[in-house]
Design a protein around this motif. Structure first.
Motif, PDB file in Angstrom:
ATOM      1  N   CYS A 219       0.831  -1.204   0.000  1.00 10.97           N
ATOM      2  CA  CYS A 219       0.000   0.000   0.000  1.00 10.97           C
ATOM      3  C   CYS A 219       0.867   1.257   0.000  1.00 10.97           C
ATOM      4  O   CYS A 219       0.581   2.227  -0.700  1.00 10.97           O
ATOM      5  N   THR A 220       1.938   1.226   0.775  1.00 11.10           N
ATOM      6  CA  THR A 220       2.769   2.414   0.919  1.00 11.10           C
ATOM      7  C   THR A 220       3.577   2.730  -0.328  1.00 11.10           C
ATOM      8  O   THR A 220       4.018   3.865  -0.495  1.00 11.10           O
ATOM      9  N   GLU A 221       3.764   1.769  -1.215  1.00 10.15           N
ATOM     10  CA  GLU A 221       4.489   2.058  -2.450  1.00 10.15           C
ATOM     11  C   GLU A 221       3.701   3.023  -3.335  1.00 10.15           C
ATOM     12  O   GLU A 221       4.292   3.760  -4.111  1.00 10.15           O
ATOM     13  N   CYS A 222       2.384   3.029  -3.197  1.00  9.45           N
ATOM     14  CA  CYS A 222       1.552   3.964  -3.957  1.00  9.45           C
ATOM     15  C   CYS A 222       1.094   5.147  -3.111  1.00  9.45           C
ATOM     16  O   CYS A 222       0.960   6.249  -3.622  1.00  9.45           O
ATOM     17  N   HIS A 223       0.824   4.919  -1.841  1.00 11.40           N
ATOM     18  CA  HIS A 223       0.174   5.927  -1.005  1.00 11.40           C
ATOM     19  C   HIS A 223       1.112   6.775  -0.155  1.00 11.40           C
ATOM     20  O   HIS A 223       0.629   7.644   0.580  1.00 11.40           O
ATOM     21  N   LEU A 224       2.413   6.546  -0.209  1.00 10.48           N
ATOM     22  CA  LEU A 224       3.363   7.382   0.526  1.00 10.48           C
ATOM     23  C   LEU A 224       4.427   7.913  -0.424  1.00 10.48           C
ATOM     24  O   LEU A 224       4.783   7.241  -1.388  1.00 10.48           O
ATOM     25  N   PRO A 225       4.969   9.110  -0.143  1.00  5.97           N
ATOM     26  CA  PRO A 225       6.026   9.660  -0.996  1.00  5.97           C
ATOM     27  C   PRO A 225       7.316   8.861  -0.856  1.00  5.97           C
ATOM     28  O   PRO A 225       7.560   8.235   0.167  1.00  5.97           O
ATOM     29  N   HIS A 226       8.134   8.908  -1.895  1.00  8.73           N
ATOM     30  CA  HIS A 226       9.393   8.165  -1.889  1.00  8.73           C
ATOM     31  C   HIS A 226      10.601   9.041  -2.187  1.00  8.73           C
ATOM     32  O   HIS A 226      11.681   8.525  -2.478  1.00  8.73           O
ATOM     33  N   ASP A 227      10.438  10.352  -2.135  1.00  9.05           N
ATOM     34  CA  ASP A 227      11.547  11.249  -2.423  1.00  9.05           C
ATOM     35  C   ASP A 227      12.587  11.252  -1.313  1.00  9.05           C
ATOM     36  O   ASP A 227      13.770  11.388  -1.575  1.00  9.05           O
ATOM     37  N   SER A 228      12.135  11.137  -0.066  1.00 10.65           N
ATOM     38  CA  SER A 228      13.068  11.085   1.063  1.00 10.65           C
ATOM     39  C   SER A 228      12.430  10.294   2.192  1.00 10.65           C
ATOM     40  O   SER A 228      11.199  10.264   2.329  1.00 10.65           O
ATOM     41  N   LEU A 229      13.279   9.677   3.004  1.00  9.89           N
ATOM     42  CA  LEU A 229      12.775   8.912   4.141  1.00  9.89           C
ATOM     43  C   LEU A 229      12.068   9.833   5.132  1.00  9.89           C
ATOM     44  O   LEU A 229      11.036   9.461   5.687  1.00  9.89           O
ATOM     45  N   ALA A 230      12.594  11.029   5.318  1.00 11.81           N
ATOM     46  CA  ALA A 230      11.973  11.973   6.256  1.00 11.81           C
ATOM     47  C   ALA A 230      10.562  12.327   5.802  1.00 11.81           C
ATOM     48  O   ALA A 230       9.617  12.315   6.604  1.00 11.81           O
ATOM     49  N   GLU A 231      10.384  12.640   4.511  1.00  8.39           N
ATOM     50  CA  GLU A 231       9.061  12.976   3.990  1.00  8.39           C
ATOM     51  C   GLU A 231       8.107  11.782   4.121  1.00  8.39           C
ATOM     52  O   GLU A 231       6.945  11.939   4.490  1.00  8.39           O
ATOM     53  N   LYS A 232       8.624  10.593   3.852  1.00  2.87           N
ATOM     54  CA  LYS A 232       7.796   9.387   3.971  1.00  2.87           C
ATOM     55  C   LYS A 232       7.349   9.180   5.412  1.00  2.87           C
ATOM     56  O   LYS A 232       6.170   8.913   5.675  1.00  2.87           O
ATOM     57  N   LEU A 233       8.280   9.333   6.365  1.00  2.00           N
ATOM     58  CA  LEU A 233       7.933   9.132   7.774  1.00  2.00           C
ATOM     59  C   LEU A 233       6.937  10.168   8.269  1.00  2.00           C
ATOM     60  O   LEU A 233       5.993   9.832   8.994  1.00  2.00           O
ATOM     61  N   VAL A 234       7.131  11.424   7.897  1.00  2.00           N
ATOM     62  CA  VAL A 234       6.204  12.478   8.323  1.00  2.00           C
ATOM     63  C   VAL A 234       4.816  12.219   7.752  1.00  2.00           C
ATOM     64  O   VAL A 234       3.809  12.307   8.471  1.00  2.00           O
ATOM     65  N   THR A 235       4.739  11.887   6.466  1.00  2.00           N
ATOM     66  CA  THR A 235       3.447  11.602   5.845  1.00  2.00           C
ATOM     67  C   THR A 235       2.811  10.362   6.459  1.00  2.00           C
ATOM     68  O   THR A 235       1.603  10.335   6.716  1.00  2.00           O
ATOM     69  N   LYS A 236       3.614   9.343   6.725  1.00  2.39           N
ATOM     70  CA  LYS A 236       3.097   8.108   7.338  1.00  2.39           C
ATOM     71  C   LYS A 236       2.519   8.394   8.721  1.00  2.39           C
ATOM     72  O   LYS A 236       1.437   7.910   9.069  1.00  2.39           O
ATOM     73  N   MET A 237       3.228   9.222   9.509  1.00  8.60           N
ATOM     74  CA  MET A 237       2.717   9.567  10.840  1.00  8.60           C
ATOM     75  C   MET A 237       1.444  10.394  10.742  1.00  8.60           C
ATOM     76  O   MET A 237       0.478  10.149  11.461  1.00  8.60           O
ATOM     77  N   LYS A 238       1.434  11.372   9.843  1.00 10.80           N
ATOM     78  CA  LYS A 238       0.270  12.246   9.704  1.00 10.80           C
ATOM     79  C   LYS A 238      -0.963  11.463   9.250  1.00 10.80           C
ATOM     80  O   LYS A 238      -2.029  11.554   9.859  1.00 10.80           O
ATOM     81  N   THR A 239      -0.814  10.680   8.190  1.00  7.26           N
ATOM     82  CA  THR A 239      -1.961   9.923   7.691  1.00  7.26           C
ATOM     83  C   THR A 239      -2.331   8.795   8.639  1.00  7.26           C
ATOM     84  O   THR A 239      -3.513   8.500   8.820  1.00  7.26           O
ATOM     85  N   GLY A 240      -1.334   8.181   9.261  1.00  7.51           N
ATOM     86  CA  GLY A 240      -1.618   7.113  10.222  1.00  7.51           C
ATOM     87  C   GLY A 240      -2.404   7.617  11.416  1.00  7.51           C
ATOM     88  O   GLY A 240      -3.371   6.981  11.850  1.00  7.51           O
TER      89      GLY A 240
END
Length: 156
Positions: A65-86
């Motif tokens: 799911c995260t390969e489509c629904h989370l950004p992959h430009d940087s680990l920091a951006e992915k973690l922030v988005t994952k925390m926010k949406t989670g």
């Protein structure tokens, strides 16, 4: 050479115990992160049962799911988005107030479009889509999750 400068045996044991604890903590955190990236985790919520079922029948079922629904430009951006949406998902899942038809946010649409192009750039590079301003979801919305017959979190 003055050996009294070196730490005593108890200090060395304490440092080794701390290092071992750090290794265990990083291993647990990494395993938790990997599990939270899995479709089994995403599909465990009431509101995601239908999206998970339609994903399993799609031609993209090899991707998480995260390969489509989370950004992959940087680990920091992915973690922030994952925390926010989670956190948003947990909040609405707990209250059971998801709408009957799940709707992507503008940020979610942007992330998904970027991820579509990350994998399919060579397919669209010589088309109008390759000229910029892509909106993959406009035409391909039902590709992975069908027509969104999800019941969301609302009680029937």
């Amino acid at each position: 050479m003055n050996f009294q400068q070196f730490p005593a045996g108890d200090t060395i044991r304490l440092i080794l115990f701390g290092a071992a604890g750090a290794v265990v903590a990083v291993t647990i955190a990494g395993a938790g992160y990997a599990w939270a990236d899995s479709p089994q985790f995403c599909g465990s919520c009431h509101s995601m049962i239908e999206p998970a079922a339609t994903w399993r029948q799609s031609n993209h079922k090899q991707f998480t799911c995260t390969e489509c629904h989370l950004p992959h430009d940087s680990l920091a951006e992915k973690l922030v988005t994952k925390m926010k949406t989670g956190n948003r998902d947990v909040y609405h899942e707990t209250l059971r107030d998801y709408p009957a038809a799940l709707i992507l946010t503008q940020e979610g649409r942007y992330i998904i479009d970027r991820n579509c192009l990350r994998c399919h750039s060579s397919t669209v590079e010589n088309t109008a889509m390759g000229q910029g301003g892509q909106d993959c979801i406009k035409c391909h919305r039902a590709l992975i999750h069908g027509r969104n017959h999800s019941v969301g979190g609302m009680e029937q």
